[in-house]
Design a protein around this motif. Sequence first.
Motif, mmCIF file in Angstrom:
data_model
loop_
_atom_site.group_PDB
_atom_site.id
_atom_site.type_symbol
_atom_site.label_atom_id
_atom_site.label_comp_id
_atom_site.label_asym_id
_atom_site.label_seq_id
_atom_site.Cartn_x
_atom_site.Cartn_y
_atom_site.Cartn_z
ATOM 1 N N VAL A 135 0.826 -1.212 0.000
ATOM 2 C CA VAL A 135 0.000 0.000 0.000
ATOM 3 C C VAL A 135 0.861 1.263 0.000
ATOM 4 C CG1 VAL A 135 -2.029 -1.105 0.990
ATOM 5 C CG2 VAL A 135 -0.324 -0.094 2.520
ATOM 6 N N LEU A 136 2.044 1.208 0.606
ATOM 7 C CA LEU A 136 2.932 2.366 0.523
ATOM 8 C C LEU A 136 3.401 2.581 -0.910
ATOM 9 C CD1 LEU A 136 5.062 2.122 3.798
ATOM 10 C CD2 LEU A 136 3.242 3.750 3.274
ATOM 11 N N ARG A 137 3.586 1.496 -1.647
ATOM 12 C CA ARG A 137 3.895 1.636 -3.077
ATOM 13 C C ARG A 137 2.689 2.202 -3.824
ATOM 14 N NH1 ARG A 137 8.586 -0.425 -4.921
ATOM 15 N NH2 ARG A 137 9.726 -1.931 -3.640
ATOM 16 N N ASP A 138 1.495 1.755 -3.462
ATOM 17 C CA ASP A 138 0.278 2.233 -4.122
ATOM 18 C C ASP A 138 0.149 3.755 -4.021
ATOM 19 O OD1 ASP A 138 -0.565 -0.208 -5.042
ATOM 20 O OD2 ASP A 138 -2.067 -0.538 -3.473
ATOM 21 N N VAL A 139 0.556 4.309 -2.883
ATOM 22 C CA VAL A 139 0.407 5.757 -2.693
ATOM 23 C C VAL A 139 1.684 6.515 -3.036
ATOM 24 C CG1 VAL A 139 -1.338 5.402 -0.913
ATOM 25 C CG2 VAL A 139 1.046 5.764 -0.233
ATOM 26 N N GLY A 140 2.673 5.807 -3.606
ATOM 27 C CA GLY A 140 3.904 6.455 -4.038
ATOM 28 C C GLY A 140 4.805 6.902 -2.903
ATOM 29 N N LEU A 141 4.714 6.228 -1.764
ATOM 30 C CA LEU A 141 5.465 6.656 -0.587
ATOM 31 C C LEU A 141 6.605 5.707 -0.228
ATOM 32 C CD1 LEU A 141 5.241 9.054 1.371
ATOM 33 C CD2 LEU A 141 3.730 7.662 2.808
ATOM 34 N N TRP A 142 6.595 4.495 -0.786
ATOM 35 C CA TRP A 142 7.554 3.478 -0.365
ATOM 36 C C TRP A 142 9.001 3.932 -0.551
ATOM 37 C CZ3 TRP A 142 8.148 -0.434 2.681
ATOM 38 C CH2 TRP A 142 9.221 -1.313 2.510
ATOM 39 N N GLU A 143 9.348 4.425 -1.715
ATOM 40 C CA GLU A 143 10.732 4.814 -1.969
ATOM 41 C C GLU A 143 11.164 5.967 -1.068
ATOM 42 O OE1 GLU A 143 12.886 3.227 -3.770
ATOM 43 O OE2 GLU A 143 11.404 1.752 -4.452
ATOM 44 N N GLU A 144 10.215 6.768 -0.635
ATOM 45 C CA GLU A 144 10.538 7.924 0.204
ATOM 46 C C GLU A 144 10.750 7.547 1.663
ATOM 47 O OE1 GLU A 144 7.636 11.051 -0.425
ATOM 48 O OE2 GLU A 144 7.372 10.408 -2.511
ATOM 49 N N VAL A 145 10.160 6.429 2.121
ATOM 50 C CA VAL A 145 10.194 6.119 3.562
ATOM 51 C C VAL A 145 10.771 4.749 3.890
ATOM 52 C CG1 VAL A 145 8.191 7.613 3.945
ATOM 53 C CG2 VAL A 145 7.849 5.144 3.652
ATOM 54 N N LYS A 146 11.106 3.936 2.902
ATOM 55 C CA LYS A 146 11.480 2.544 3.170
ATOM 56 C C LYS A 146 12.690 2.417 4.084
ATOM 57 C CE LYS A 146 14.282 1.991 -1.036
ATOM 58 N NZ LYS A 146 14.441 1.232 -2.303
ATOM 59 N N ASP A 147 13.571 3.428 4.098
ATOM 60 C CA ASP A 147 14.764 3.371 4.930
ATOM 61 C C ASP A 147 14.591 4.073 6.268
ATOM 62 O OD1 ASP A 147 16.218 1.966 2.955
ATOM 63 O OD2 ASP A 147 16.663 3.843 1.910
ATOM 64 N N ARG A 148 13.392 4.562 6.525
ATOM 65 C CA ARG A 148 13.151 5.239 7.810
ATOM 66 C C ARG A 148 11.778 4.902 8.386
ATOM 67 N NH1 ARG A 148 11.462 11.235 6.403
ATOM 68 N NH2 ARG A 148 11.022 11.104 4.176
ATOM 69 N N LEU A 149 11.387 3.653 8.239
ATOM 70 C CA LEU A 149 10.096 3.215 8.765
ATOM 71 C C LEU A 149 10.017 3.334 10.276
ATOM 72 C CD1 LEU A 149 9.449 0.056 6.552
ATOM 73 C CD2 LEU A 149 8.356 2.292 6.339
ATOM 74 N N SER A 150 11.173 3.320 10.938
ATOM 75 C CA SER A 150 11.185 3.427 12.400
ATOM 76 C C SER A 150 11.121 4.873 12.880
ATOM 77 C CB SER A 150 12.447 2.764 12.970
ATOM 78 O OG SER A 150 13.615 3.424 12.488
#
Length: 263
Positions: A135-150
């Motif tokens: 779903v983060l990919r669906d909203v275009g957010l995955w690449e922006e946050v994948k390294d800072r999910l914490s």
Amino acid sequence: MNKGKPKLNQYSIETQKLNLFYGKTPVLKEVNLQIKRGLVTSIIGPSGSGKTSFLTVLNRLTDLIPAARVDGSVFVNGENLFAPDVDTIQLRRRVGMIFQKPVPFPFSIQKNMVLPLREHGMKDRRQQAERVETVLRDVGLWEEVKDRLSHSAGLLSGGQQQRLCIARALALKPEILLMDEPCSALDPISTAAIESLIQSLKGRYTIVIVTHNLAQARRISDETAFFWNVEGIGQLVESAPTEILFEAPADPLTKAYVHGIRG
């Protein structure tokens, strides 16, 4: 449940003679509206015309408002919304709500996404991780946050927070997304990102969006419903395919509003 209606038809939402009261004060009067499945429907009209109140009826957030009372009928995918056996928790999973101001939980990005999944019974961490990434990919957010999910969700920009809230709703696999002016607190670049996202979700979800921005309604919606305040009560004036409502409205009041003469 409503056994007399088909389980699925071309409408995701149907209201019939819908009235809403806050105590003795009428808020909506005789709203008859059919919202087509898989399309984007904009709700437009001036402040005080009952647009947001209409949205709150559609997933029974009105239950949380003291003295709120609903008359008439509301069907979601053919089911009577106010039938005695309706599970409101499951209803709000099926009919997600995105608010005017982004409301991320005061936790990490990861916990924002995982907490609703746990609450709705998904305990397996691998399944959680897969759903979150999807779903983060669906909203275009995955690449922006994948390294800072914490990291805290509060550190995200306003536009990112709103996309996170949309992703959080999508994680529960809703059928319908209700959006109450989701771009009103955002800058033009973030607004464009949210509008692009809405277009990408069309077809997979039925989307109902309240907006004061008439240009936005024309850009993103397939259908538009126009509400007006009549002696303090919100009423539906007209609904039609968006192009028709803006170019050839049936009601003179609609014509005056979309042309900037009234409202």
